[in-house]
Motif scaffolding. Structure first.
Motif, PDB file in Angstrom:
ATOM      1  N   CYS A 193      87.014  52.461  55.368  1.00 42.46           N
ATOM      2  CA  CYS A 193      87.723  51.734  56.429  1.00 42.46           C
ATOM      3  C   CYS A 193      89.247  51.813  56.306  1.00 42.46           C
ATOM      4  N   GLU A 194      89.753  52.286  55.196  1.00 39.65           N
ATOM      5  CA  GLU A 194      91.203  52.362  55.024  1.00 39.65           C
ATOM      6  C   GLU A 194      91.822  53.273  56.087  1.00 39.65           C
ATOM      7  N   ARG A 197      88.443  43.106  55.356  1.00 45.38           N
ATOM      8  CA  ARG A 197      89.296  43.258  54.176  1.00 45.38           C
ATOM      9  C   ARG A 197      90.378  44.313  54.370  1.00 45.38           C
ATOM     10  N   THR A 198      90.103  45.312  55.196  1.00 48.67           N
ATOM     11  CA  THR A 198      91.055  46.410  55.358  1.00 48.67           C
ATOM     12  C   THR A 198      91.872  46.316  56.642  1.00 48.67           C
ATOM     13  N   GLU A 228      84.713  49.905  52.054  1.00 45.13           N
ATOM     14  CA  GLU A 228      86.131  49.521  52.057  1.00 45.13           C
ATOM     15  C   GLU A 228      87.022  50.757  52.021  1.00 45.13           C
ATOM     16  N   ALA A 269      83.972  44.834  55.137  1.00 44.69           N
ATOM     17  CA  ALA A 269      84.919  45.911  54.822  1.00 44.69           C
ATOM     18  C   ALA A 269      85.992  46.014  55.901  1.00 44.69           C
ATOM     19  N   ASN A 328      78.159  44.286  55.198  1.00 47.69           N
ATOM     20  CA  ASN A 328      79.160  45.075  54.471  1.00 47.69           C
ATOM     21  C   ASN A 328      80.170  45.713  55.417  1.00 47.69           C
TER      22      ASN A 328
END
Length: 266
Positions: free
Chosen positions: A62-63, A100-101, A59, A97, A93
């Protein structure tokens, strides 16, 4: 799609080492992730030491990323628990990830071993050939493709799964006259996967335009891939070195080659 920051997992591996210089562009940042040492960061690179089994780390990785090239994982057959942990859960994952990002695209390194038990004499193998995995490793690639389909359909993530064949600097054996993917063509194919407008979910073969090829290139070309290499210039040298390919051998009979042999496994 303009991918200004790309996360590449498994960047220390063979294909990662081929792609790293070839995907570099002015104004583009390559965020490279692996558990292995990747050497000194070059211009336009960011290095992260993390495992694909660590969702929280992914995560963070991936930002601010526009797209993910997911190469990370075990690159051949291994015991089931290892394959399940690294290749299957690790690929989940990555997709999760990305979701989510807010990452919009994942280019997933699948493999011919997702369809390895299809016979080679039915060439050209069509795009979206139904799975027939030859190993636990092949099962993990089928699962990665299925997860990509789910994350596209449910969450709108663009996913291109590339069923990679024999990616080496040069064809290493007789079989690879049909299965070679040159490093240059690998980069051209992954770049097409990163830049194709609104591809949705796609499965394409990762192979060069080999004269003796067994695989359709229609879907790869549909996303903008234009292969430039062919294994044929190596044919005379390989034939002199190895003779002829035994038509009854796993290398000749199956898309998965030796992975389909009776003695291959763990």
């Amino acid at each position: 799609m303009s991918a200004e920051r790309i996360l590449i997992t498994g960047a220390a591996g063979l294909i990662g080492s081929f792609l790293r210089p070839r995907l570099a562009r002015p104004g583009r940042t390559l965020r490279l992730l692996d558990i292995a040492d990747m050497g000194e960061a070059g211009a336009g690179e960011e290095h992260l030491r993390a495992s694909v089994t660590d969702l929280a780390a992914l995560e963070r990785a991936c930002e601010g990323v526009d797209a993910v090239v997911h190469l990370g994982g075990l690159a051949s057959e291994a015991p089931w628990n290892d394959i399940a942990d690294v290749n299957i859960n690790g690929t989940y994952n990555i997709y999760e990830a990305a979701r989510r990002t807010g990452v919009g695209r994942v280019v997933f390194a699948s493999s011919n071993h997702a369809a390895g038990f299809h016979p080679s004499d039915e060439a050209p193998a069509p795009d979206y050939l139904f799975p027939a995995p030859d190993t636990y490793y092949g099962v993990s690639k089928v699962t990665g493709e299925a997860l990509g389909s789910l994350y596209h359909s449910r969450y709108g993530l663009d996913v291109i799964a590339i069923r990679i064949l024999t990616c080496n600097e040069r064809p290493p054996d007789l079989r690879s006259l049909a299965t070679w993917l040159s490093p240059g063509d690998a980069a051209r194919l992954f770049e097409a996967g990163l830049s194709a407008p609104s591809p949705g979910f796609r499965v394409v073969w990762g192979v060069s335009a080999n004269t003796r090829g067994w695989f359709s290139l229609d879907e790869a070309r549909a996303i903008g891939y234009e292969p430039q290499d062919d294994a044929e210039p190596y044919a005379a040298e390989l034939t002199e070195r190895f003779g002829t390919l035994d038509p009854e051998s796993p290398d000749a009979r199956w898309l998965g080659g030796r992975f389909c042999g009776p003695d291959f496994g763990v």
